[in-house]
Design a protein around this motif. Structure first.
Motif, PDB file in Angstrom:
ATOM      1  N   LYS A   6      26.755  43.099 -26.065  1.00  0.00           N
ATOM      2  CA  LYS A   6      26.364  43.309 -24.652  1.00  0.00           C
ATOM      3  C   LYS A   6      25.405  42.231 -24.194  1.00  0.00           C
ATOM      4  CE  LYS A   6      26.922  48.362 -24.811  1.00  0.00           C
ATOM      5  NZ  LYS A   6      26.221  49.651 -24.675  1.00  0.00           N
ATOM      6  N   PHE A   7      24.486  41.883 -25.085  1.00  0.00           N
ATOM      7  CA  PHE A   7      23.505  40.855 -24.713  1.00  0.00           C
ATOM      8  C   PHE A   7      24.177  39.540 -24.374  1.00  0.00           C
ATOM      9  CE2 PHE A   7      19.656  38.545 -24.666  1.00  0.00           C
ATOM     10  CZ  PHE A   7      19.889  37.370 -25.367  1.00  0.00           C
ATOM     11  N   PHE A   8      25.141  39.145 -25.184  1.00  0.00           N
ATOM     12  CA  PHE A   8      25.807  37.864 -24.931  1.00  0.00           C
ATOM     13  C   PHE A   8      26.684  37.935 -23.684  1.00  0.00           C
ATOM     14  CE2 PHE A   8      24.429  35.193 -28.179  1.00  0.00           C
ATOM     15  CZ  PHE A   8      24.271  35.909 -29.350  1.00  0.00           C
ATOM     16  N   VAL A   9      27.268  39.088 -23.401  1.00  0.00           N
ATOM     17  CA  VAL A   9      28.067  39.224 -22.161  1.00  0.00           C
ATOM     18  C   VAL A   9      27.180  39.071 -20.945  1.00  0.00           C
ATOM     19  CG1 VAL A   9      29.428  40.839 -20.773  1.00  0.00           C
ATOM     20  CG2 VAL A   9      29.874  40.602 -23.223  1.00  0.00           C
ATOM     21  N   VAL A  10      26.025  39.752 -20.988  1.00  0.00           N
ATOM     22  CA  VAL A  10      25.088  39.668 -19.855  1.00  0.00           C
ATOM     23  C   VAL A  10      24.597  38.234 -19.701  1.00  0.00           C
ATOM     24  CG1 VAL A  10      22.838  40.429 -19.003  1.00  0.00           C
ATOM     25  CG2 VAL A  10      24.411  42.075 -20.030  1.00  0.00           C
ATOM     26  N   LEU A  14      24.956  35.988 -16.470  1.00  0.00           N
ATOM     27  CA  LEU A  14      23.780  35.414 -15.806  1.00  0.00           C
ATOM     28  C   LEU A  14      23.879  33.913 -15.715  1.00  0.00           C
ATOM     29  CD1 LEU A  14      20.957  37.630 -17.373  1.00  0.00           C
ATOM     30  CD2 LEU A  14      21.883  37.753 -15.058  1.00  0.00           C
ATOM     31  N   LEU A  15      24.353  33.306 -16.792  1.00  0.00           N
ATOM     32  CA  LEU A  15      24.485  31.852 -16.764  1.00  0.00           C
ATOM     33  C   LEU A  15      25.540  31.426 -15.757  1.00  0.00           C
ATOM     34  CD1 LEU A  15      24.259  31.072 -20.599  1.00  0.00           C
ATOM     35  CD2 LEU A  15      22.556  30.548 -18.839  1.00  0.00           C
ATOM     36  N   SER A  16      26.624  32.215 -15.640  1.00  0.00           N
ATOM     37  CA  SER A  16      27.663  31.894 -14.642  1.00  0.00           C
ATOM     38  C   SER A  16      27.090  31.975 -13.236  1.00  0.00           C
ATOM     39  CB  SER A  16      28.838  32.858 -14.788  1.00  0.00           C
ATOM     40  OG  SER A  16      29.401  32.747 -16.074  1.00  0.00           O
ATOM     41  N   VAL A  17      26.309  33.041 -13.008  1.00  0.00           N
ATOM     42  CA  VAL A  17      25.687  33.193 -11.668  1.00  0.00           C
ATOM     43  C   VAL A  17      24.730  32.041 -11.412  1.00  0.00           C
ATOM     44  CG1 VAL A  17      24.172  34.648 -10.283  1.00  0.00           C
ATOM     45  CG2 VAL A  17      25.984  35.681 -11.647  1.00  0.00           C
ATOM     46  N   THR A  18      24.003  31.672 -12.461  1.00  0.00           N
ATOM     47  CA  THR A  18      23.032  30.583 -12.299  1.00  0.00           C
ATOM     48  C   THR A  18      23.727  29.283 -11.924  1.00  0.00           C
ATOM     49  OG1 THR A  18      21.579  31.611 -13.906  1.00  0.00           O
ATOM     50  CG2 THR A  18      21.228  29.289 -13.472  1.00  0.00           C
ATOM     51  N   GLN A  48      15.397  35.523 -15.634  1.00  0.00           N
ATOM     52  CA  GLN A  48      14.475  35.401 -16.766  1.00  0.00           C
ATOM     53  C   GLN A  48      13.926  36.768 -17.165  1.00  0.00           C
ATOM     54  OE1 GLN A  48      13.865  32.644 -18.493  1.00  0.00           O
ATOM     55  NE2 GLN A  48      12.635  33.866 -19.909  1.00  0.00           N
ATOM     56  N   THR A  49      13.647  37.613 -16.081  1.00  0.00           N
ATOM     57  CA  THR A  49      13.128  38.956 -16.362  1.00  0.00           C
ATOM     58  C   THR A  49      14.154  39.779 -17.125  1.00  0.00           C
ATOM     59  OG1 THR A  49      11.760  38.872 -14.381  1.00  0.00           O
ATOM     60  CG2 THR A  49      12.200  41.035 -15.328  1.00  0.00           C
ATOM     61  N   GLU A  50      15.408  39.696 -16.673  1.00  0.00           N
ATOM     62  CA  GLU A  50      16.464  40.440 -17.356  1.00  0.00           C
ATOM     63  C   GLU A  50      16.656  39.921 -18.784  1.00  0.00           C
ATOM     64  OE1 GLU A  50      19.880  40.128 -14.934  1.00  0.00           O
ATOM     65  OE2 GLU A  50      19.148  41.457 -13.358  1.00  0.00           O
ATOM     66  N   LYS A  51      16.547  38.597 -18.899  1.00  0.00           N
ATOM     67  CA  LYS A  51      16.689  38.003 -20.240  1.00  0.00           C
ATOM     68  C   LYS A  51      15.589  38.487 -21.169  1.00  0.00           C
ATOM     69  CE  LYS A  51      16.660  33.593 -22.647  1.00  0.00           C
ATOM     70  NZ  LYS A  51      16.512  32.131 -22.504  1.00  0.00           N
ATOM     71  N   ASP A  52      14.335  38.539 -20.600  1.00  0.00           N
ATOM     72  CA  ASP A  52      13.211  39.001 -21.421  1.00  0.00           C
ATOM     73  C   ASP A  52      13.408  40.456 -21.816  1.00  0.00           C
ATOM     74  OD1 ASP A  52      12.098  36.520 -21.198  1.00  0.00           O
ATOM     75  OD2 ASP A  52      10.746  37.053 -19.538  1.00  0.00           O
ATOM     76  N   ASN A  53      13.919  41.277 -20.858  1.00  0.00           N
ATOM     77  CA  ASN A  53      14.160  42.679 -21.180  1.00  0.00           C
ATOM     78  C   ASN A  53      15.195  42.818 -22.282  1.00  0.00           C
ATOM     79  OD1 ASN A  53      12.303  43.479 -19.221  1.00  0.00           O
ATOM     80  ND2 ASN A  53      13.852  43.633 -17.595  1.00  0.00           N
ATOM     81  N   LEU A  54      16.284  42.009 -22.142  1.00  0.00           N
ATOM     82  CA  LEU A  54      17.320  42.066 -23.176  1.00  0.00           C
ATOM     83  C   LEU A  54      16.790  41.593 -24.535  1.00  0.00           C
ATOM     84  CD1 LEU A  54      20.407  40.741 -21.181  1.00  0.00           C
ATOM     85  CD2 LEU A  54      20.039  43.069 -22.005  1.00  0.00           C
ATOM     86  N   GLN A  55      15.946  40.543 -24.501  1.00  0.00           N
ATOM     87  CA  GLN A  55      15.378  40.033 -25.753  1.00  0.00           C
ATOM     88  C   GLN A  55      14.494  41.089 -26.408  1.00  0.00           C
ATOM     89  OE1 GLN A  55      16.039  37.012 -27.174  1.00  0.00           O
ATOM     90  NE2 GLN A  55      14.886  37.778 -28.939  1.00  0.00           N
ATOM     91  N   ALA A  56      13.714  41.823 -25.550  1.00  0.00           N
ATOM     92  CA  ALA A  56      12.850  42.878 -26.078  1.00  0.00           C
ATOM     93  C   ALA A  56      13.687  43.989 -26.702  1.00  0.00           C
ATOM     94  CB  ALA A  56      11.959  43.433 -24.960  1.00  0.00           C
TER      95      ALA A  56
END
Length: 290
Positions: A6-10, A14-18, A48-56
């Motif tokens: 799931k993390f890699f899909v998100v 996110l990278l596509s949107v970016t 970045q916030t979503e990434k940090d949440n996923l990393q946590a």
């Protein structure tokens, strides 16, 4: 799907949107670059916030998984230790069983050996009687042979005494003959004696030194030939001069010497025949045959 999937899909979304936002920003750069930049910055911060949440969440999942694995490994180690202890107990039990079985077998074998030994001793006692009789007969025979050997030994001793006496007489005779030979100035060494009665080998050498006596005449001459050349004491050599030692000189005969001392590479001879027209000196030639 796992949490990592799931993390890699998100992340991919996110990278596509970016990248899409970045493309739109570039496309509309001249129209409203400041507003777009702020919007892009907000979007970037959100990502970045979503990434940090996923990393946590991933770190928490990783920590939980690691803890679970460690607990499982600890239980496995305790089970392995318990199994090892049981294996040791089982091994000890097997060894004790084998020891008891071996002890029983040993006792049974000892009983059988004792029975066999008793029977063997009875048989051996009967056989020993026969052996003793044979040994007694052999001893009688050996005594007879020993007496015969003593008689032979006595005869051999008498024969030895006779031989020793003969040898002593021969030694005395040899010493007397050697004394007679020396008194007549003859050589006692058979090798030298035989060599003296044969002509010396054909050799050529030089005078190394010439010693004079009280009257100034040459008495002893040292030459460059020795036993390595086949010479022995008593051989005679001729001395001559080639003429090269004197300007305008001619070859001349100087005399004859008899060797009185011979070493491996030189010898000393006594002058036994002198020539009237020359004196032997260093550098003259010596030969066994002119």
């Amino acid at each position: 799907m796992s949490l990592i999937g799931k993390f890699f899909v998100v992340m991919q979304i996110l990278l596509s949107v970016t990248f899409m936002g970045f493309a739109a920003t570039v496309f509309t750069y001249q129209a409203d670059w400041k507003g777009k930049a702020e919007a892009e910055q907000k979007a970037k911060q959100q990502v970045q916030t979503e990434k940090d949440n996923l990393q946590a969440e991933f770190d928490k999942y990783k920590a939980d998984t690691t803890s679970t694995i460690a607990a499982a490994e600890d239980r496995a180690e305790r089970a392995e230790s318990a199994n090892s202890a049981l294996q040791l107990n089982l091994t000890d039990a097997k060894m004790e069983k084998e020891r008891l079985a071996n002890a029983l077998q040993s006792q049974t074998a000892l009983v059988k050996i004792a029975e066999d030994e008793a029977e063997a001793r009875r048989t051996e006692a009967m056989a020993q009687r026969v052996v003793n009789k044979e040994l007694h007969e052999k001893l009688t025979d050996r005594i007879a042979k020993s007496l015969e050997s003593e008689d032979k030994l006595y005869n051999l001793r008498i024969e030895k005494d006779n031989l020793v006496s003969k040898n002593k007489n021969l030694i005395e005779q040899q010493a007397f003959l050697e004394k007679v030979v020396r008194n007549n100035n003859l050589e006692t060494d058979p090798r030298i004696y035989n060599a003296q009665n044969e002509p010396p080998p054909i050799v050529n050498g030089l005078v190394i030194n010439a010693a004079v006596d009280d009257r100034g005449a040459v008495d002893l001459v040292e030459v460059s030939l020795g036993s390595d050349d086949g010479l022995v004491k008593g051989h005679r050599l001729e001395v001559w001069r080639s003429g090269l030692l004197e300007d305008g000189g001619e070859a001349k005969y100087l005399g004859q010497i008899e060797l009185v001392f011979v070493d491996s590479d030189h010898a000393v001879g006594k002058v036994v025949q002198k020539a009237k027209n020359g004196i032997i000196k260093r550098g003259d030639n010596v030969t066994s045959k002119l």
